[in-house]
Write a protein that holds these residues in place. Structure first.
Motif, short mmCIF file in Angstrom:
data_model
loop_
_atom_site.label_atom_id
_atom_site.label_comp_id
_atom_site.label_asym_id
_atom_site.label_seq_id
_atom_site.Cartn_x
_atom_site.Cartn_y
_atom_site.Cartn_z
N LEU A 14 32.92 29.62 32.94
CA LEU A 14 34.35 29.47 33.21
C LEU A 14 35.16 30.55 32.50
N ARG A 15 34.82 30.81 31.25
CA ARG A 15 35.50 31.86 30.50
C ARG A 15 35.39 33.21 31.20
N ASN A 16 34.16 33.54 31.61
CA ASN A 16 33.91 34.86 32.18
C ASN A 16 34.50 35.03 33.57
N ALA A 17 34.73 33.91 34.27
CA ALA A 17 35.30 33.99 35.62
C ALA A 17 36.68 34.64 35.62
N ARG A 18 37.40 34.48 34.52
CA ARG A 18 38.73 35.10 34.41
C ARG A 18 38.75 36.22 33.36
N GLU A 19 37.58 36.59 32.87
CA GLU A 19 37.47 37.63 31.84
C GLU A 19 38.40 37.33 30.67
N GLU A 20 38.35 36.05 30.24
CA GLU A 20 39.19 35.58 29.15
C GLU A 20 38.36 35.43 27.87
#
Length: 243
Positions: A14-20
């Motif tokens: 989930l974090r990487n999906a938005r590069e957050e």
């Protein structure tokens, strides 16, 4: 009591999906332990689609319970695992195009490479080395012959069975696999697709299981009810299902 380890890969997805920088799987691991998990599982993939090396090193520093590092036999990842020396290293098959790990290792076909990696992990201070395999006696016996001291039975076919009869058939295959592993002197682990609904049947039929790894079902539930409750409910399910 059976150990419950929670896989936190999907927090990183989930974090990487938005590069957050959030949600942070390291924070999620701490919440899982606080809610009753006996430890944490992660898979450092070659393509780094979820867990990163930064996550690995922070998890190694902060997880207070058991840490299970899932990995392929790729040299770079094996070196990282040896460097952090987790409590448990679980060798799994890995393909770039798969959504999640599909099926177990073919231990018999990769005996030489697996022997080399297993020896390196022990030499680095990893106390438990496990192979993720289908509940096939030949593969389980090869796991012991290569030198692993644990085996993780792939429960995906059981979890995905679409009828009650099919599910019970797969549970009985797992039971046979667990018996073979136990006779071979292996510590028996299990994982992939286990959830709140299918776990009671799994535990009723399959003997000798000391540890289960559960991830997606808990993370999916946590989105709706929160991490504490999702982990707590799974802990209660595992505890109630024990004889």
């Amino acid at each position: 009591m059976m150990n419950l380890l929670i896989n936190i890969d999907h927090v990183a997805t989930l974090r990487n999906a938005r590069e957050e920088t959030f949600p942070d799987p390291v924070h999620a691991a701490a919440r899982c332990e606080q809610a009753g998990a006996d430890g944490v599982v992660f898979h450092l993939r070659e393509d780094r689609r979820h867990i990163t090396e930064r996550d690995v090193r922070l998890l190694a520093e902060t997880v207070t319970g058991k840490l299970d590092f899932e990995l392929s036999t790729k040299e770079e990842v094996v070196s990282i695992c040896c460097d952090v020396a987790p409590d448990l290293a679980t060798l799994v098959p890995e393909q770039r195009e798969e959504v999640t790990t599909e099926g177990g290792l073919d231990v018999a076909a990769h005996r030489q490479r697996l022997t080399t990696v297993t020896d390196r992990l022990y030499d680095a201070g990893v106390n438990q080395v496990s192979f993720f395999v289908d509940p096939v006696p030949d593969q389980i016996e090869a796991t012991a012959a290569v030198g692993a001291n644990c085996v993780e039975l792939h429960t995906g076919d059981f979890a995905e069975a679409d009828t009650e009869d099919a599910q019970r058939h797969e549970a009985e295959r797992l039971a046979t696999g667990a018996e073979v592993a136990h006779e071979a002197g292996l510590r028996v682990h299990a994982g992939h697709g286990l959830d709140y609904r299918n776990f009671p049947l799994f535990r009723t039929v399959v003997p000798h299981v000391a540890e289960v790894s559960i991830g997606f079902a808990v993370m999916a539930r946590a989105i709706l009810v929160g991490m504490d409750r999702a982990v707590g409910d799974m802990r209660a399910t595992v505890t109630r299902s024990q004889p």
